[in-house]
Design an enzyme around this catalytic site. Sequence first.
Site, PDB file in Angstrom:
ATOM      1  N   HIS A  74       0.836  -1.208   0.000  1.00 33.75           N
ATOM      2  CA  HIS A  74       0.000   0.000   0.000  1.00 33.75           C
ATOM      3  C   HIS A  74       0.865   1.251   0.000  1.00 33.75           C
ATOM      4  CE1 HIS A  74       0.535   0.805   4.392  1.00 33.75           C
ATOM      5  NE2 HIS A  74       0.586  -0.514   4.479  1.00 33.75           N
ATOM      6  N   ASP A  76      -0.186   4.352   1.165  1.00 34.83           N
ATOM      7  CA  ASP A  76      -0.502   5.358   2.191  1.00 34.83           C
ATOM      8  C   ASP A  76       0.257   5.062   3.481  1.00 34.83           C
ATOM      9  OD1 ASP A  76      -2.202   3.016   2.387  1.00 34.83           O
ATOM     10  OD2 ASP A  76      -3.321   4.045   3.965  1.00 34.83           O
ATOM     11  N   ASP A 105       6.334   1.428   6.849  1.00 38.40           N
ATOM     12  CA  ASP A 105       5.074   0.724   6.539  1.00 38.40           C
ATOM     13  C   ASP A 105       4.301   1.592   5.553  1.00 38.40           C
ATOM     14  OD1 ASP A 105       2.608  -0.458   6.534  1.00 38.40           O
ATOM     15  OD2 ASP A 105       2.181  -0.079   8.638  1.00 38.40           O
ATOM     16  N   GLU A 138      -4.942   1.948   2.779  1.00 38.15           N
ATOM     17  CA  GLU A 138      -4.949   0.629   3.423  1.00 38.15           C
ATOM     18  C   GLU A 138      -5.137   0.773   4.934  1.00 38.15           C
ATOM     19  OE1 GLU A 138      -2.984  -2.825   5.537  1.00 38.15           O
ATOM     20  OE2 GLU A 138      -2.509  -0.715   5.624  1.00 38.15           O
ATOM     21  N   GLU A 139      -4.512   1.810   5.483  1.00 34.03           N
ATOM     22  CA  GLU A 139      -4.524   1.955   6.951  1.00 34.03           C
ATOM     23  C   GLU A 139      -5.943   2.099   7.509  1.00 34.03           C
ATOM     24  OE1 GLU A 139      -2.037   1.181   8.575  1.00 34.03           O
ATOM     25  OE2 GLU A 139      -0.252   1.571   7.389  1.00 34.03           O
ATOM     26  N   ASP A 162       4.214  -6.621   4.356  1.00 36.78           N
ATOM     27  CA  ASP A 162       3.555  -5.623   5.197  1.00 36.78           C
ATOM     28  C   ASP A 162       3.408  -6.161   6.616  1.00 36.78           C
ATOM     29  OD1 ASP A 162       2.312  -3.308   5.945  1.00 36.78           O
ATOM     30  OD2 ASP A 162       0.417  -3.719   4.924  1.00 36.78           O
TER      31      ASP A 162
HETATM   32 ZN   LIG Z   1       1.078  -1.620   6.176  1.00 36.49          ZN
END
Ligand SMILES: [Zn+2]
Length: 180
Positions: A74, A76, A105, A138-139, A162
């Site tokens: 991801h 974001d 991340d 995604e978060e 991830d």
């Molecule tokens: Zn992540």
Amino acid sequence: MQINKERLVQTFCEMVSIDSESYHEKKMKDYLMNIFKECHMECIEMPIEGFEAGNIYAVLKGHTNKEPIMFSGHMDTVSPGKGKQAIIHEDGRITSDETTVLGADDVSALASYIEAIRTIEDNDLPHGDIELAISVAEEPYDAGSAYYDFSRIKSRIDYTFDLAGQVGLAALEAPSIISF
Ligand SMILES: [Zn+2]
């Protein structure tokens, strides 16, 4: 044949410097699409109504007699993620300046995918189709990937970088989030 560590770190630090909080990923999306195109990948954005940026699908076309393989991640980051800076320490660790998150991340995944693709290209390594699926938002509970057009994907195997932990570990199952 070796991974170009210097280039990998440079890519990572460049990406850290790009603001890309959830729902504000346009700059990161543009950066990634440019790199994927430079790497001779076919690359499309899947726009989502009301979102600044859409999900990305990219593929490095390869030999048809090899199984396609996918990597996902991801683009974001969580907040505070504006004005992030990567500080490289003498021992090789990379941290934020402590006023924001670093965004490793999931920038560490994306930077490693990019370096792998560049290494394949530089060394003319044989490969099948390599697909990348990079989502926005995604978060906030996978809000972006809910819109992903999975019909494009040919791979039967995907690796998602991830997860925290030692290199070599993988999660095969995990509980999902339950919200109250
Ligand atoms: Zn992540």
